[in-house]
Design a protein around this motif. Structure first.
Motif: not given
Length: 229
Positions: A182-184, A194-198
């Motif tokens: 979901w990301g920081k 690469w900050d999230r994988m939604k």
């Protein structure tokens, strides 16, 4: 009533009206102040306190030095994270892969000692916590992205190959899934791929690669069943 009395009454009525107007202005200011305080409090709770309550942390079984291993092996990431003969992806290495080099301690670090004594000598798999574990309904093909699309590992996993220790594993207390998915940033902003994988991130990448909806019909490669089983 005399003319003088009528004028006095008018003056009193005007004063009363001004007084009421003053009280209304004061009440309006109080409401605005209350709104500002409430808005600020909700922002602090929603953006600072809530994420702290929603996510918890676990430590990996021991620190893993990616940078050292990448430097020592011949094929970089592919030495440990490889494709099998049938095209499936090996994922996190099993103990058998590690013992090819680590049957005996290599070095005198505390982490090496933990690995050999608690896992190698006992023939126990290391219970690694996967930062990138997607929900159970999601299917992701490494072969399609790495071999087919020629993507590098950094695009999704960042510069983990340069890390010298394992960062904490953060997971959602409700769903149990990794925060990396979901990301920081709770607002949804990101600076890197690469900050999230939604799903939105996958859709954006597919769109840039030309895998998009054609009119009202989905192309075969962009159909829902490709990623959701």
């Amino acid at each position: 009533m005399s003319t003088k009395d009528e004028k006095a009454k008018e003056v009193m009525d005007e004063g009363t009206a001004h007084a009421k107007g003053g009280r209304d202005t004061g009440a309006g200011g109080f409401i605005i102040l209350f709104f500002i305080i409430g808005f600020a409090a909700s922002m602090v709770l929603g953006w600072v306190v809530f994420p702290q309550l929603l996510y918890s942390q676990k430590q990996q079984p021991f620190n893993f030095n990616h940078a050292l291993h990448v430097e020592e092996v011949d094929e970089g990431c592919e030495s440990c994270h490889f494709f099998r003969d049938d095209g499936s992806f090996s994922g996190i290495p099993k103990l058998a892969q590690c013992t090819d080099c680590h049957e005996e301690p290599m070095g005198d670090t505390e982490d090496e000692e933990i690995f050999v004594e608690q896992y190698v000598t006992r023939d126990r798999e290391v219970p690694w916590l996967s930062y990138s574990r997607q929900p159970d309904c999601v299917f992701f093909s490494h072969a399609a992205h790495v071999i087919g699309a020629k993507m590098d590992c950094v695009s999704c996993h960042g510069h983990i190959g340069e890390s010298e220790s394992s960062r904490p594993y953060e997971y959602n207390r409700v769903t149990g899934y990794s925060r990396d998915i979901w990301g920081k940033n709770i607002a949804g902003f990101k600076k890197n791929s690469w900050d999230r994988m939604k799903m939105d991130d996958c859709a954006q990448c597919h769109k840039e690669a030309g895998i998009v909806h054609t009119s009202s019909v989905q192309t075969e490669r962009d159909a829902c069943f490709v990623c959701h089983k």
